[in-house]
Design a protein around this motif. Structure first.
Motif, mmCIF file in Angstrom:
data_model
loop_
_atom_site.group_PDB
_atom_site.id
_atom_site.type_symbol
_atom_site.label_atom_id
_atom_site.label_comp_id
_atom_site.label_asym_id
_atom_site.label_seq_id
_atom_site.Cartn_x
_atom_site.Cartn_y
_atom_site.Cartn_z
ATOM 1 N N LEU A 167 0.963 -1.468 0.286
ATOM 2 C CA LEU A 167 0.579 0.362 -0.292
ATOM 3 C C LEU A 167 0.727 1.499 -0.114
ATOM 4 O O LEU A 167 1.922 1.128 0.718
ATOM 5 C CB LEU A 167 -0.747 0.625 1.490
ATOM 6 N N VAL A 168 0.595 2.247 -0.893
ATOM 7 C CA VAL A 168 1.176 3.557 -0.413
ATOM 8 C C VAL A 168 0.311 4.720 -0.441
ATOM 9 O O VAL A 168 -1.235 4.387 -1.223
ATOM 10 C CB VAL A 168 2.089 3.626 -2.421
ATOM 11 N N ARG A 169 1.092 5.932 0.379
ATOM 12 C CA ARG A 169 0.178 6.883 0.247
ATOM 13 C C ARG A 169 0.489 8.397 -0.301
ATOM 14 O O ARG A 169 1.603 8.502 -0.595
ATOM 15 C CB ARG A 169 0.300 7.268 2.459
ATOM 16 N N MET A 170 0.209 8.607 -1.284
ATOM 17 C CA MET A 170 0.693 9.286 -2.143
ATOM 18 C C MET A 170 -0.788 10.223 -2.263
ATOM 19 O O MET A 170 -1.834 10.020 -2.195
ATOM 20 C CB MET A 170 0.782 9.082 -3.407
ATOM 21 N N HIS A 171 -0.859 11.628 -3.181
ATOM 22 C CA HIS A 171 -1.737 12.305 -3.880
ATOM 23 C C HIS A 171 -2.226 11.749 -4.871
ATOM 24 O O HIS A 171 -1.928 10.649 -5.790
ATOM 25 C CB HIS A 171 -0.325 13.457 -4.711
ATOM 26 N N GLY A 172 -3.622 11.995 -5.410
ATOM 27 C CA GLY A 172 -5.123 11.194 -5.496
ATOM 28 C C GLY A 172 -5.819 12.830 -6.686
ATOM 29 O O GLY A 172 -5.491 13.540 -6.704
ATOM 30 N N MET A 173 -6.741 12.330 -6.841
ATOM 31 C CA MET A 173 -8.776 12.948 -7.373
ATOM 32 C C MET A 173 -7.940 13.577 -6.172
ATOM 33 O O MET A 173 -7.881 13.660 -4.781
ATOM 34 C CB MET A 173 -9.110 11.606 -6.940
ATOM 35 N N ARG A 174 -8.399 15.384 -6.813
ATOM 36 C CA ARG A 174 -8.952 16.121 -6.632
ATOM 37 C C ARG A 174 -7.849 16.541 -5.602
ATOM 38 O O ARG A 174 -8.110 17.312 -4.173
ATOM 39 C CB ARG A 174 -10.030 15.956 -5.454
#
Length: 396
Positions: A80-87
């Protein structure tokens, strides 16, 4: 994308049945691992770090394993990776989706973020783009050597990260920013760095940084089609407005992706909606009634823009903050019926907000879920990052 005449009707009860089963909220539908939950839900809101764990715990068959299993997935196996995504929001994604998210939503946001940073620095008389690029490359090289590091640790290797500039001079929101603060944010949106281990417990919002695992560069249209199909399988049916809101795309991108994946139009209370072509058959409700306590910013509560089919409009002033962030919610059979909060002594306090209340069966089931939550959270104290009126009141 055409009229809805003759399209199959999917009413609110069936939508709630789909939600219950596909969002793993009934007992039999609960998952065995954080990876299984994330793969099903596509994205877990990560703006508030505690939300990730609370959302997973609500959906795991063995909730007591939530924290160690999630930390292993995020920081050891990197499944699992925590990153920027939608919106332009931080999420936790399955690692195999990082390339899809980066290409489908990240690149467009990243271009705007870098332009904004360069403009802000130019207005403040700070160094130019060539200087920033040099600092960036030096910082990334240092991060690769360290494996994981805080901004302060990186500044030991690249002192220019400590340089400051005035942002929005003369405005009411004027502030002094360090290069590291703004640059790491841009690099995160660009998919070059991701958040690593927190400095504190699983509720901490202060993270180390790590270089993003290598991933292929995908075609924009291909990536958008992949993300759309993954999300519709869990959250369909959805309206065009829901899809535009959740992805943050232009409506032309939404329509192109719907066409590319061959989505089928259905009829909803809100108007035309869409499902995957092989997902048109009726879905039976769960065999047993169910209750759930979901955290602030939970991906189910925040999954659609049009929410009347699971959240009555009169409850919104109690459950949302001024920016539209949902607080902790109590669910019964596919509908939000109340709110909950954790008190200083660890007790999970909850309140039914729907007029007329709920049945005794529902109250008993909600109480069981509250004790289940208290049991695995233990001595940890959780305060939502975005607080709502009723959560503050219940927390006491």
């Amino acid at each position: 994308m055409g009229g809805s005449g003759g399209a199959r009707r999917i009413g609110a009860p069936e939508r709630r049945a789909r939600l219950a089963l596909r969002h793993r909220l009934t007992g039999p539908a609960r998952a065995s691992s954080p990876e299984e939950v994330a793969d099903t839900l596509v994205a877990l809101h990560g703006s508030d770090p505690a939300t990730v764990y609370l959302a997973l715990g609500a959906r795991l068959a063995d909730a007591a394993r939530t924290v160690p299993a999630t930390e292993r997935a995020l920081y050891e196996t990197r499944s699992l990776v925590r990153m920027h995504g939608m919106r332009h929001t931080v999420f936790v994604f399955p690692t195999d989706l990082t390339a899809v998210v980066h290409a489908s939503t990240g690149l467009a946001v990243a271009a705007r973020e870098r332009t904004s940073l360069l403009k802000a620095m130019a207005k403040a008389g700070a160094p130019d783009a060539a200087w920033l690029k040099e600092v960036e490359e030096s910082a990334l090289a240092a991060l690769a050597l360290r494996g994981q590091a805080t901004a302060a640790e990186l500044a030991e290797d690249e002192p220019r990260l400590r340089e400051r500039f005035v942002y929005a001079a003369g405005k009411s929101y004027e502030g002094v920013h360090t290069v590291s603060t703004r640059l790491l944010k841009v690099l995160g949106v660009e998919g070059k760095v991701v958040r690593g281990r927190p400095l504190g417990s699983w509720t901490s919002s202060q993270f180390r940084w790590a270089v993003t695992p290598e991933h292929p560069e995908l075609d924009l249209a291909e990536a958008q089609s992949t993300l759309m199909s993954r999300w519709l399988r869990t959250c369909g049916p959805a309206t065009e407005a829901d899809l535009k809101w959740w992805t943050g795309w232009k409506v032309t991108d939404v329509r192109r992706a719907l066409k590319a994946i061959g989505a089928r139009e259905v009829s909803l209370d809100e108007g035309p909606g869409y499902v995957m072509a092989d997902d048109i058959d009726p879905v039976a409700p769960p065999t047993e009634p169910w209750a759930a306590l979901l955290p602030a910013l939970d991906p189910t509560a925040m999954g659609w823009q049009l929410r009347d089919w699971y959240l009555a409009p009169e409850l919104r002033p109690h459950l949302f903050d001024y920016s539209g962030n949902v607080g902790p919610t109590v669910w019964w059979n596919g509908q939000v019926v109340g709110a909950w909060a954790q008190r200083a002594d660890g007790e999970i306090a909850w309140r039914v907000l729907v007029p007329g209340g709920v049945s005794r069966e529902a109250e008993t089931a909600i109480g069981v879920e509250a004790e289940r939550l208290r049991g695995w959270v233990g001595a940890t104290r959780v305060t939502p990052r975005f607080r709502t009126p009723v959560e503050k009141e219940l927390a006491g």
